[in-house]
Write an enzyme that holds these catalytic residues in place. Structure first.
Site, PDB file in Angstrom:
ATOM      1  N   TYR A 265      75.827 -28.451 -34.398  1.00  0.00           N
ATOM      2  CA  TYR A 265      74.588 -29.023 -34.935  1.00  0.00           C
ATOM      3  C   TYR A 265      74.626 -29.123 -36.470  1.00  0.00           C
ATOM      4  CZ  TYR A 265      69.752 -29.620 -36.233  1.00  0.00           C
ATOM      5  OH  TYR A 265      68.606 -30.107 -36.808  1.00  0.00           O
TER       6      TYR A 265
ATOM      7  N   ASP B   7      70.936 -36.145 -53.019  1.00  0.00           N
ATOM      8  CA  ASP B   7      71.679 -35.146 -52.245  1.00  0.00           C
ATOM      9  C   ASP B   7      72.790 -35.838 -51.466  1.00  0.00           C
ATOM     10  OD1 ASP B   7      70.724 -36.080 -49.747  1.00  0.00           O
ATOM     11  OD2 ASP B   7      69.403 -34.371 -49.408  1.00  0.00           O
TER      12      ASP B   7
ATOM     13  N   SER C 126      61.997 -27.754 -44.183  1.00  0.00           N
ATOM     14  CA  SER C 126      61.966 -28.762 -43.119  1.00  0.00           C
ATOM     15  C   SER C 126      60.750 -28.535 -42.222  1.00  0.00           C
ATOM     16  CB  SER C 126      63.237 -28.670 -42.273  1.00  0.00           C
ATOM     17  OG  SER C 126      63.071 -29.429 -41.091  1.00  0.00           O
TER      18      SER C 126
ATOM     19  N   SER D 102      69.369 -40.444 -50.766  1.00  0.00           N
ATOM     20  CA  SER D 102      70.001 -39.607 -49.746  1.00  0.00           C
ATOM     21  C   SER D 102      70.429 -40.454 -48.566  1.00  0.00           C
ATOM     22  CB  SER D 102      68.972 -38.555 -49.282  1.00  0.00           C
ATOM     23  OG  SER D 102      69.448 -37.830 -48.168  1.00  0.00           O
TER      24      SER D 102
ATOM     25  N   GLY E 226      72.345 -29.328 -48.959  1.00  0.00           N
ATOM     26  CA  GLY E 226      71.922 -29.032 -47.587  1.00  0.00           C
ATOM     27  C   GLY E 226      72.838 -28.042 -46.905  1.00  0.00           C
ATOM     28  N   ARG E 227      73.988 -28.517 -46.427  1.00  0.00           N
ATOM     29  CA  ARG E 227      74.881 -27.652 -45.645  1.00  0.00           C
ATOM     30  C   ARG E 227      75.325 -26.400 -46.385  1.00  0.00           C
ATOM     31  NH1 ARG E 227      76.148 -32.855 -44.539  1.00  0.00           N
ATOM     32  NH2 ARG E 227      76.070 -33.582 -42.377  1.00  0.00           N
TER      33      ARG E 227
ATOM     34  N   ARG F 217      75.291 -38.566 -33.073  1.00  0.00           N
ATOM     35  CA  ARG F 217      76.181 -37.523 -33.602  1.00  0.00           C
ATOM     36  C   ARG F 217      77.063 -37.011 -32.472  1.00  0.00           C
ATOM     37  NH1 ARG F 217      70.832 -34.835 -36.399  1.00  0.00           N
ATOM     38  NH2 ARG F 217      70.346 -36.678 -37.638  1.00  0.00           N
TER      39      ARG F 217
ATOM     40  N   ARG G 120      79.183 -30.544 -54.192  1.00  0.00           N
ATOM     41  CA  ARG G 120      79.892 -29.309 -53.844  1.00  0.00           C
ATOM     42  C   ARG G 120      80.364 -28.495 -55.035  1.00  0.00           C
ATOM     43  NH1 ARG G 120      77.486 -30.441 -50.075  1.00  0.00           N
ATOM     44  NH2 ARG G 120      78.206 -31.039 -47.994  1.00  0.00           N
TER      45      ARG G 120
ATOM     46  N   HIS H  69      70.973 -38.611 -45.735  1.00  0.00           N
ATOM     47  CA  HIS H  69      70.740 -37.585 -44.713  1.00  0.00           C
ATOM     48  C   HIS H  69      72.049 -36.840 -44.401  1.00  0.00           C
ATOM     49  CE1 HIS H  69      67.247 -36.822 -41.839  1.00  0.00           C
ATOM     50  NE2 HIS H  69      68.133 -35.930 -41.446  1.00  0.00           N
TER      51      HIS H  69
ATOM     52  N   TYR I 131      58.531 -35.531 -41.251  1.00  0.00           N
ATOM     53  CA  TYR I 131      58.805 -36.848 -40.696  1.00  0.00           C
ATOM     54  C   TYR I 131      57.462 -37.542 -40.574  1.00  0.00           C
ATOM     55  CZ  TYR I 131      63.467 -35.151 -39.874  1.00  0.00           C
ATOM     56  OH  TYR I 131      64.728 -34.672 -40.074  1.00  0.00           O
TER      57      TYR I 131
ATOM     58  N   LYS J 162      62.312 -39.413 -49.085  1.00  0.00           N
ATOM     59  CA  LYS J 162      63.706 -38.930 -48.981  1.00  0.00           C
ATOM     60  C   LYS J 162      64.466 -39.816 -47.999  1.00  0.00           C
ATOM     61  CE  LYS J 162      66.400 -34.980 -47.350  1.00  0.00           C
ATOM     62  NZ  LYS J 162      66.943 -35.466 -46.079  1.00  0.00           N
TER      63      LYS J 162
ATOM     64  N   ARG K 288      74.194 -38.125 -41.491  1.00  0.00           N
ATOM     65  CA  ARG K 288      73.815 -37.842 -40.102  1.00  0.00           C
ATOM     66  C   ARG K 288      73.047 -38.978 -39.440  1.00  0.00           C
ATOM     67  NH1 ARG K 288      73.966 -32.188 -38.986  1.00  0.00           N
ATOM     68  NH2 ARG K 288      72.011 -31.994 -37.864  1.00  0.00           N
TER      69      ARG K 288
ATOM     70  N   THR L 282      60.527 -38.017 -45.034  1.00  0.00           N
ATOM     71  CA  THR L 282      61.866 -38.487 -44.698  1.00  0.00           C
ATOM     72  C   THR L 282      61.751 -39.870 -44.083  1.00  0.00           C
ATOM     73  OG1 THR L 282      62.645 -36.244 -44.444  1.00  0.00           O
ATOM     74  CG2 THR L 282      63.945 -37.946 -43.352  1.00  0.00           C
TER      75      THR L 282
HETATM   76  C1  LIG Z   1      71.837 -29.182 -40.021  1.00  0.00           C
HETATM   77  C2  LIG Z   1      71.064 -30.155 -40.839  1.00  0.00           C
HETATM   78  C3  LIG Z   1      69.707 -30.315 -40.584  1.00  0.00           C
HETATM   79  C4  LIG Z   1      68.964 -31.219 -41.357  1.00  0.00           C
HETATM   80  N1  LIG Z   1      67.616 -31.307 -41.131  1.00  0.00           N
HETATM   81  C5  LIG Z   1      66.877 -32.144 -41.903  1.00  0.00           C
HETATM   82  C6  LIG Z   1      65.478 -32.190 -41.752  1.00  0.00           C
HETATM   83  O1  LIG Z   1      64.893 -31.480 -40.942  1.00  0.00           O
HETATM   84  N2  LIG Z   1      64.795 -33.067 -42.519  1.00  0.00           N
HETATM   85  C7  LIG Z   1      65.419 -33.870 -43.447  1.00  0.00           C
HETATM   86  O2  LIG Z   1      64.766 -34.641 -44.132  1.00  0.00           O
HETATM   87  N3  LIG Z   1      66.744 -33.812 -43.623  1.00  0.00           N
HETATM   88  C8  LIG Z   1      67.494 -32.967 -42.883  1.00  0.00           C
HETATM   89  N4  LIG Z   1      68.840 -32.886 -43.091  1.00  0.00           N
HETATM   90  C9  LIG Z   1      69.459 -33.656 -44.195  1.00  0.00           C
HETATM   91  C10 LIG Z   1      69.447 -32.829 -45.490  1.00  0.00           C
HETATM   92  O3  LIG Z   1      68.151 -32.693 -45.989  1.00  0.00           O
HETATM   93  C11 LIG Z   1      70.304 -33.449 -46.605  1.00  0.00           C
HETATM   94  O4  LIG Z   1      69.899 -34.783 -46.800  1.00  0.00           O
HETATM   95  C12 LIG Z   1      71.796 -33.383 -46.393  1.00  0.00           C
HETATM   96  O5  LIG Z   1      72.173 -32.215 -45.703  1.00  0.00           O
HETATM   97  C13 LIG Z   1      72.467 -33.423 -47.756  1.00  0.00           C
HETATM   98  O6  LIG Z   1      73.838 -33.439 -47.652  1.00  0.00           O
HETATM   99  P1  LIG Z   1      74.767 -32.126 -47.807  1.00  0.00           P
HETATM  100  O7  LIG Z   1      74.626 -31.349 -46.553  1.00  0.00           O
HETATM  101  O8  LIG Z   1      76.125 -32.716 -47.988  1.00  0.00           O
HETATM  102  O9  LIG Z   1      74.329 -31.347 -49.023  1.00  0.00           O
HETATM  103  C14 LIG Z   1      69.605 -31.987 -42.346  1.00  0.00           C
HETATM  104  C15 LIG Z   1      70.969 -31.821 -42.590  1.00  0.00           C
HETATM  105  C16 LIG Z   1      71.697 -30.914 -41.842  1.00  0.00           C
HETATM  106  C17 LIG Z   1      73.158 -30.739 -42.163  1.00  0.00           C
END
Ligand SMILES: Cc1cc2nc3c(=O)[nH]c(=O)nc-3n(C[C@H](O)[C@H](O)[C@H](O)COP(=O)(O)O)c2cc1C
Length: 377
Positions: free
Chosen positions: A29, A297, A111, A263, A320-321, A170, A301, A265, A135, A241, A268, A161
């Site tokens: 995930y 974002d 989130s 962004s 994020g990650r 995915r 890194r 996301h 959302y 976002k 994803r 978002t």
């Molecule tokens: C596991 C995971 C869950 C995420 N959940 C959300 C979320 O609930 N809402 C949202 O706007 N973005 C979500 N995102 C996107 C992040 O906010 C962010 O845009 C993204 O992780 C940035 O990239 P990075 O992981 O390379 O830093 C999620 C990303 C990941 C990896």
């Protein structure tokens, strides 16, 4: 600080280590991205296409890393992107992340699909700076309740978002089933347990249905009218976002938003998008004259990545990650360690490029590889 640990020297070290301690489904995930993961892979790689062109022999002995986001001070311009389901990473979940953000004196976006109620996330870190992500739920009543709760708990902005009318495909998560992952280990979408008719119905046969209901709510075919409506129901600033195209940035300006988070996301959602850093300057050009802050974002890194993003016009970067990796390894301490690596590396990058304050970081410090032999320097 984590840098003293010889196996966790840089942010990317945390990825390998976190994978080793996480359950398979949770790792799938967290690490998943859409389709062939092209955009996901390009996000960090794109930063390396920019060279740094430093100034030397500048008076940099005393540096200040602090800046502001929507008028609030943070100690350095690295903030936490909203990511769902922190309890997959660590039993303390979002509470640990919230305490780490406060301890590092930076901003956390929570989130809406967190595994901890937004009130509890605020309560464990009094005085911390937090924004609430949402959302554009199908059920506007649900959205409005979330806004009221965020207001009451001192969240300073609503982050909408806008790149998720439905979830990206995915591959990594498909074997586990989308909702199956969300329901694992009895963890639920804590913010959805509210007293409205639709939720009461969803709960008739137990919490699993509540999670399913929450998950469905996140997929909505909203338009800019939703953003405009959101503005009418709250005085909190609105940040969108998931903007990557200049045309959408223009629409965001017209909709009267207060901030734009450039962004994809984390790769994803839609695969095939350009990496955010490549679109940043064009979006800044549109938003800045309107007084709108721009953040970024995706794939940040290293401290030099942070400096490049600031140089190209971002007010702050979000990660994020990497936060999830730190959380999985050592809870609050792990998140703090990751953030401190960014701080240390960013400070070093400022020193080595001749910058004393954030204001000194400008576009003359970076050069896209494609312009190396033609740019006037
Ligand atoms: C596991 C995971 C869950 C995420 N959940 C959300 C979320 O609930 N809402 C949202 O706007 N973005 C979500 N995102 C996107 C992040 O906010 C962010 O845009 C993204 O992780 C940035 O990239 P990075 O992981 O390379 O830093 C999620 C990303 C990941 C990896």
């Amino acid at each position: 600080m984590a840098a003293s640990n010889t196996s966790l020297i840089c942010v990317n070290d945390y990825e390998k280590a976190a994978k080793g301690v996480m359950k398979e489904a949770a790792w799938a995930y967290f690490s998943a991205a859409a389709d062939e993961e092209t955009t996901f892979n390009e996000c960090p790689a794109a930063y390396k296409r920019y060279y740094l062109i430093p100034r030397i022999l500048r008076p940099i002995e005393e540096r200040t890393l602090s800046t502001t986001v929507l008028g609030e001070t943070i100690s350095f311009p690295v903030c936490i992107s909203p990511t769902a389901y922190h309890k997959f990473a660590h039993p303390e979940g979002e509470k640990a992340t919230s305490k780490a953000a406060k301890s590092c004196d930076t901003l956390m976006i929570l989130s809406s699909i967190s595994t901890t109620r937004l009130e509890d996330v605020a309560e464990v870190a009094p005085g911390g700076l937090r924004w609430m992500q949402s959302y554009m739920f199908q059920d506007k009543q649900l959205f409005e309740i979330l806004v009221r709760r965020a207001e009451a708990s001192g969240y300073k902005a609503m982050v909408l978002t806008v790149d998720d009318p439905r979830e990206g495909k995915r591959y990594k998560t498909i074997p586990y089933g989308y909702v199956g992952i969300y329901e694992a280990d009895g963890m639920g979408m804590a913010n959805f347990d509210v007293d409205i008719e639709a939720v009461r119905k969803a709960k008739v046969t137990g919490d699993k249905n509540l999670t399913r209901y929450g998950y469905e709510q996140t997929n909505s075919y909203a338009t800019w009218n939703y953003v405009k409506w959101a503005k009418t129901i709250t005085n909190l600033p609105i940040v969108v976002k998931g903007v990557i195209s200049p045309a959408s940035a223009r629409e965001a300006v017209e909709a009267g938003v207060h901030g734009i988070l450039v962004s994809v996301h984390g790769g994803r959602q839609l695969d095939g998008l350009p990496p955010p850093i490549e679109m940043l300057q064009r979006i800044v050009k549109i938003a800045k004259p309107a007084g709108i802050e721009v953040y970024i974002d995706g794939g940040v890194r290293t401290g030099t990545d942070v400096l490049k993003a600031i140089a190209l016009g971002a007010k702050a970067v979000f990660v994020g990650r990497p936060v999830l990796w730190g959380l999985a390894l050592k809870g609050q301490q792990g998140v703090q360690d990751v953030l401190e690596i960014y701080r240390d590396e960013f400070d070093r990058a400022m020193s080595l490029t001749g910058c004393k304050t954030i204001k000194d970081i400008d576009s003359t410090l970076v050069l896209h590889k494609s312009n190396l032999h033609t740019a006037k320097l």
